[in-house]
Scaffold this motif. Structure first.
Motif, mmCIF file in Angstrom:
data_model
loop_
_atom_site.group_PDB
_atom_site.id
_atom_site.type_symbol
_atom_site.label_atom_id
_atom_site.label_comp_id
_atom_site.label_asym_id
_atom_site.label_seq_id
_atom_site.Cartn_x
_atom_site.Cartn_y
_atom_site.Cartn_z
ATOM 1 N N UNK A 187 72.511 -32.021 -4.575
ATOM 2 C CA UNK A 187 71.612 -31.055 -3.983
ATOM 3 C C UNK A 187 71.075 -30.134 -5.063
ATOM 4 N N UNK A 188 70.206 -29.213 -4.665
ATOM 5 C CA UNK A 188 69.701 -28.177 -5.560
ATOM 6 C C UNK A 188 69.613 -26.908 -4.741
ATOM 7 N N UNK A 189 69.927 -25.785 -5.349
ATOM 8 C CA UNK A 189 69.960 -24.530 -4.607
ATOM 9 C C UNK A 189 69.314 -23.416 -5.422
ATOM 10 N N UNK A 190 68.945 -22.336 -4.708
ATOM 11 C CA UNK A 190 68.405 -21.166 -5.403
ATOM 12 C C UNK A 190 69.454 -20.586 -6.347
ATOM 13 N N UNK A 191 70.715 -20.623 -5.923
ATOM 14 C CA UNK A 191 71.776 -20.104 -6.789
ATOM 15 C C UNK A 191 71.821 -20.867 -8.116
ATOM 16 N N UNK A 192 71.738 -22.200 -8.052
ATOM 17 C CA UNK A 192 71.796 -22.994 -9.282
ATOM 18 C C UNK A 192 70.604 -22.682 -10.184
ATOM 19 N N UNK A 193 69.401 -22.558 -9.603
ATOM 20 C CA UNK A 193 68.248 -22.202 -10.422
ATOM 21 C C UNK A 193 68.404 -20.819 -11.020
#
Length: 533
Positions: free
Chosen positions: A299-305
């Motif tokens: 997945x991808x998340x705002x936290x990771x960015x």
């Protein structure tokens, strides 16, 4: 729907001991003026068995600035590549720097096999969570300039024998069941033993991670990042970037004097992106210079960015894998903004002695519009990530050793890696060429989707730092990757291009911004939107 791609043109601004080194035949590290021809001779190789070229093939060719004579004699070998060398010119880069212990690389992967000879003394220990070695007056008990597990060899609390041992004995106490006072019972005094011996349940440095003596396991949320499945991917990654060199063991890492922080974010190549994001923040707060992530996330998340952006703002470069499916699909988290997205190229045969080129697309690696670099690597994008992380470590080390002020930034490191490449441009790969070779993927002058900006050249990158030739910073902040823009509705939509350009090391700079549609637009398709002088 067509893909929008942007590019900007910026003029480059120019400004006016290894541990346990055995008795070795090698003249290593090489002299700064050593040529590729010099480095092709065995007396100039590190004495690591895996490094050496042999008549049966093999060796760490991806570090070499030279091409073996047997390969040069192969019918059809591209003579133009003799000057380019077989690999990424790391051997010549070592003439400028072999790294610096102050430079740390966070390896985000499956964890670490503590009993790896080439890595046991490369782990960055957190002295704020450790007692001083017993009987010593400093953490660097052996006085070699860096704190490692070896500084605890004379500490009776953690020796792998029945009493104090010598440096050589660190590798001599192997046994099926370990030895007395070897807490993790692998027969080697290592970071895992320090964790088991000195964990006291307190967060001595107040960073929120209790007893983070030697990294952290974000999968299980504990202080031992050991690879308990022995998958080995994380260990291989660390070896690629920081394995000790000229110690008579294994092979040489790209930045052999750099240290690494092991972090476990999964038990294989695939992980959760929020574990990745936590490890990024942890690494930045620990003071690392490089985040090395040969991962694919679910997945991808705002936290990771936000974590990636946090690293970018703090001068920490993120080297990311393009993954291994010979596809142009987007591999997260590497496809996020503010990463260096990289993959592998290699020689075009099963044996180096039968190769006709070292610029062959590696069929197990991905490509596409976000690709930045190609890295000479026998295996897939994971190896390319490890090798380029080591090269990034050399860049940070050189900048430190030359007292570069202000400190080199993540964007400058990315620009150095991409602007100093050897262009992959094989005319015979293009249809219409009189000697068209349909077995080769097409490559073009400059950037292209199969090869990015070209193959890394570590020596040239370090020369640019040495000569004060640090590229300006260019960061397109809007539109971000995956922002939808429909070129068939231009009457109803306005494309606003925003970004940041900085040349901190020059009094002035020029720039031009252009855009074009598609993944590989023709040179005539670019439209200028702004020019400043």
């Amino acid at each position: 729907m067509r893909l929008l791609r942007l590019r900007s043109f910026v003029a480059t601004a120019s400004l006016t001991a290894t541990l346990f080194a055995p008795s070795a035949h090698a003249i290593w590290p090489p002299a700064a003026d050593a040529t590729a021809e010099d480095l092709s001779r065995p007396e100039n190789w590190p004495n690591d068995p895996g490094y050496a070229y042999s008549a049966s093939g093999g060796g760490q060719w991806y570090w070499w600035s030279w091409v073996p004579q047997a390969t040069r004699m192969v019918a059809g070998f591209r003579a133009q590549e003799v000057a380019l060398g077989a690999g990424n010119s790391v051997d010549r880069a070592w003439g400028i720097s072999i790294g610096d212990p102050r430079v740390m690389i966070a390896v985000l992967d499956s964890g670490i096999n503590w009993d790896n000879d080439d890595l046991v003394n490369k782990v960055a220990l957190n002295t704020a969570e450790l007692p001083m070695p017993m009987g010593a007056t400093a953490y660097d008990a052996n006085g070699d300039g860096v704190v490692t597990v070896a500084d605890y060899l004379q500490d009776p609390r953690v020796t792998c024998g029945t009493g104090a041992v010598t440096a050589r004995d660190q590798f001599a106490c192997r046994g099926a069941d370990g030895m007395p006072n070897d807490p993790n019972r692998n027969g080697l005094l290592d970071g895992g033993d320090l964790i088991r011996t000195f964990s006291d349940g307190t967060d001595a440095d107040g960073n929120g991670y209790v007893d983070d003596i030697a990294g952290w396991d974000f999968m299980h949320d504990d202080n031992d990042p050991a690879d308990d499945t022995r998958f080995g991917h994380g260990t291989g990654e660390a070896r690629d970037s920081v394995a000790e060199a000229n110690n008579g063991r294994g092979g040489a890492g790209g930045c052999p004097r750099c240290r690494f922080v092991p972090t476990r974010v999964g038990d294989s190549f695939i992980t959760d992106v929020n574990d990745f994001g936590q490890a990024v923040v942890y690494g930045v707060d620990r003071g690392v210079s490089v985040i090395q992530e040969a991962l694919g996330t679910l997945n991808m998340s705002h936290f990771a960015q936000n974590a990636i952006d946090y690293a970018y703002r703090n001068n920490v470069v993120i080297i990311a894998s393009a993954a291994d499916e010979n596809s142009r699909h987007h591999n997260m988290p590497g496809t996020a903004n503010h990463t260096v997205y990289t993959h592998a190229i290699r020689f075009d045969s099963e044996n180096i002695n039968r190769a006709t080129t070292f610029l062959n697309f590696n069929n197990c690696t991905n490509y596409g519009a976000q690709l930045v670099l190609s890295v000479g690597a026998e295996s897939c994008s994971s190896a390319a990530t490890g090798y380029s992380s080591g090269m990034a470590g050399l860049i940070y080390s050189t900048a430190l050793q030359r007292n570069l002020t202000p400190a080199i930034s993540a964007e400058e490191v990315k620009q150095l890696l991409s602007m100093t490449t050897d262009d992959v441009n094989v005319p015979e790969s293009q249809p219409g060429h009189p000697m068209f070779d349909r077995t080769k993927y097409p490559s073009l002058p400059g950037w292209d989707q199969r090869f990015g900006y070209g193959r890394t050249n570590a020596r040239r990158a370090l020369e640019w730092i040495r000569d004060g030739k640090i590229p300006p910073e260019v960061d397109i902040t809007s539109p971000r990757w995956f922002t939808v823009f429909d070129p068939d509705r231009t009457a109803q939509q306005t494309l606003r291009i925003e970004g940041r350009i900085a040349a901190r090391r020059a009094p002035r700079f020029d720039y031009t911004v252009e855009y074009a549609l598609g993944v590989e637009p023709a040179d005539t398709a670019w439209v200028m939107v702004r020019r400043e002088t």
